[in-house]
Motif scaffolding. Structure first.
Motif, short mmCIF file in Angstrom:
data_model
loop_
_atom_site.label_atom_id
_atom_site.label_comp_id
_atom_site.label_asym_id
_atom_site.label_seq_id
_atom_site.Cartn_x
_atom_site.Cartn_y
_atom_site.Cartn_z
N HIS A 355 0.82 -1.22 0.00
CA HIS A 355 0.00 0.00 0.00
C HIS A 355 0.85 1.27 0.00
CE1 HIS A 355 -3.94 -1.99 0.98
NE2 HIS A 355 -3.10 -2.95 1.32
N ARG A 356 2.15 1.11 0.24
CA ARG A 356 3.07 2.25 0.35
C ARG A 356 2.67 3.20 1.48
NH1 ARG A 356 6.85 2.90 -3.08
NH2 ARG A 356 6.91 5.17 -2.75
N ALA A 357 1.90 2.71 2.41
CA ALA A 357 1.43 3.53 3.53
C ALA A 357 0.89 2.62 4.61
CB ALA A 357 0.36 4.52 3.08
N LEU A 358 0.81 3.16 5.82
CA LEU A 358 0.12 2.50 6.94
C LEU A 358 -0.91 3.48 7.48
CD1 LEU A 358 3.10 0.82 8.87
CD2 LEU A 358 1.42 -0.31 7.39
N THR A 359 -2.12 2.99 7.65
CA THR A 359 -3.16 3.83 8.23
C THR A 359 -2.96 3.97 9.73
OG1 THR A 359 -4.59 1.91 8.50
CG2 THR A 359 -4.82 3.17 6.45
N ALA A 360 -3.68 4.93 10.33
CA ALA A 360 -3.61 5.12 11.78
C ALA A 360 -4.07 3.85 12.48
CB ALA A 360 -4.48 6.30 12.18
N GLN A 361 -3.26 3.34 13.38
CA GLN A 361 -3.55 2.09 14.09
C GLN A 361 -2.48 1.86 15.15
OE1 GLN A 361 -2.49 -1.53 11.62
NE2 GLN A 361 -2.17 0.08 10.08
N PRO A 362 -2.76 1.04 16.15
CA PRO A 362 -1.72 0.68 17.11
C PRO A 362 -0.62 -0.12 16.42
CG PRO A 362 -3.91 0.17 17.96
CD PRO A 362 -4.08 0.49 16.51
N MET A 363 0.62 0.15 16.78
CA MET A 363 1.76 -0.53 16.18
C MET A 363 2.70 -1.00 17.27
SD MET A 363 2.61 2.08 13.01
CE MET A 363 1.27 2.91 12.13
N PRO A 364 3.29 -2.18 17.14
CA PRO A 364 4.24 -2.68 18.13
C PRO A 364 5.45 -1.77 18.26
CG PRO A 364 3.57 -4.43 16.63
CD PRO A 364 3.06 -3.15 16.05
#
Length: 383
Positions: A355-364
């Motif tokens: 996706h060449r991006a990450l949406t807003a979300q919890p991340m480790p």
């Protein structure tokens, strides 16, 4: 120009493919036959002005070329950067100015390029723009790669030849066909597009000053792949020990290679092995590595790691336009460098690559640490 939803759906009809799905286009046309697509991008207009294009052609970090035709078979090629004086002195006809990697320079150009990401990122190369006055062009030629030719401003007559003579005009700096004979012709208007497979001869003649946007694809030669793979493999080979020859015999001809030395070295080198995993690592590394002219802009005032982590999870992030992330099975590479082994299997990295991006979300925390490193060197940007 809006960025399409990534990744491109393979079974949805696409306007810019004339209503074909990506699957249908790849099956029926890709590297097989040309395709004329009228009104591929309805209402399309230039992504930049002529003056902006000329400004880019004067910059050191931009790849630009100028093709000019003199009398008869006299074709000339110059490489940029150009001075304002050179560009201001261009004649009224008989030339074309080309600027590569427009997708690195303009967000709208990158958005246009992403419409073609139904072809894997490892093959999708760049967006080039060419500007020419009335009658201008780069001459009849063929490319070794697939290309989509999208008309910007003005009109352009395209002539193609699938089975014609491939002889070249000798002693000129361009690969111009000497006996080009058109088999098909189209007059492209703004938003019209033409797909050409490799080695399809074509000749574009601008009708009224205007632009063409060329979407090109990376096609490494077999020699390039082999030589680069051997260089990659050299860094992974581990053969302990030193050459020794305790059985060396006296030799009357010291210039002759000792047969025992040849046998011993041949046996040693036959221990060098590689498998599909090594080839996958090489391809992910080599094809994602930035080209020599590409560099990244570090943030002028980087955020602290804690602030970055907070904002990344609240706002999302995206790869820089010049970044490329590739993966295969358990290996993930960003801009030629492997992701730390502990993160290789994390699904977020594959989402980032596709996706060449990450949406807003919890991340480790471990993923955020790695993302922060990429942010600090300009590989990644916050939304």
């Amino acid at each position: 120009m809006h960025t399409p939803n990534l990744p491109i759906a393979t079974d949805a009809p696409l306007t810019w493919l004339g209503g074909l799905t990506a699957r249908e286009f790849l099956r029926d046309y890709w590297q097989k036959r040309p395709l004329y697509i009228p009104n591929a991008f309805p209402g399309f207009s230039d992504l930049l002005t002529r003056e902006q294009l000329l400004t880019y052609a004067r910059q050191e970090d931009v790849i630009s070329r100028l093709v000019q035709r003199g009398e008869g078979d006299d074709w000339q090629l110059e490489h940029g950067p150009f001075t304002a004086k050179q560009l201001n002195r261009l004649p009224a006809e008989g030339w074309a100015l080309l600027v590569q990697n427009l997708n690195h320079l303009l967000p709208t150009a990158d958005a246009l390029l992403q419409h073609f990401s139904f072809v894997p990122y490892a093959r999708l190369d760049d967006l080039m723009i060419s500007y020419a006055p009335d009658g201008g062009g780069v001459g009849p030629h063929y490319d070794s790669y697939d290309v989509f030719l999208l008309q910007g401003s003005g009109s352009k007559e395209w002539q193609i030849s699938v089975d014609g003579d491939r002889s070249l005009i000798p002693d000129i700096p361009l690969r111009i066909l000497s006996n080009f004979q058109a088999e098909q012709r189209w007059l492209l208007q703004p938003g019209d597009m033409l797909y050409l497979p490799p080695h399809c001869a074509h000749y574009g003649i601008q009708r009224g000053a205007g632009t063409t946007y060329s979407i090109g694809f990376r096609t490494p030669s077999h020699q390039e792949l082999a030589s680069q793979f051997l260089m990659f493999l050299a860094e992974k080979v581990d053969l302990p020990g030193m050459y020794a020859d305790p059985a060396l015999a006296a030799q009357a001809q010291p210039g002759q290679l000792d047969p025992l030395m040849l046998q011993q070295c041949a046996s040693l080198l036959q221990q060098v092995r590689w498998g599909e995993a090594d080839v996958a690592d090489f391809l992910c590394s080599y094809l994602s590595a930035p080209k020599q002219h590409v560099w990244f802009d570090e943030p002028a005032r980087p955020l602290s790691e804690a602030t970055f982590a907070k904002r990344a999870q609240a706002q999302g992030l995206q790869l820089d336009r010049r970044s490329l992330c590739l993966y295969h099975n358990g290996a993930v590479w960003l801009n030629g460098e492997p992701v730390p082994e502990a993160l290789q299997q994390h699904p977020l990295l594959r989402v980032l690559a596709d996706h060449r991006a990450l949406t807003a979300q919890p991340m480790p925390a471990a993923v955020l640490d790695w993302l922060y490193e990429g942010y600090c060197v300009g590989f990644i940007h916050l939304d």
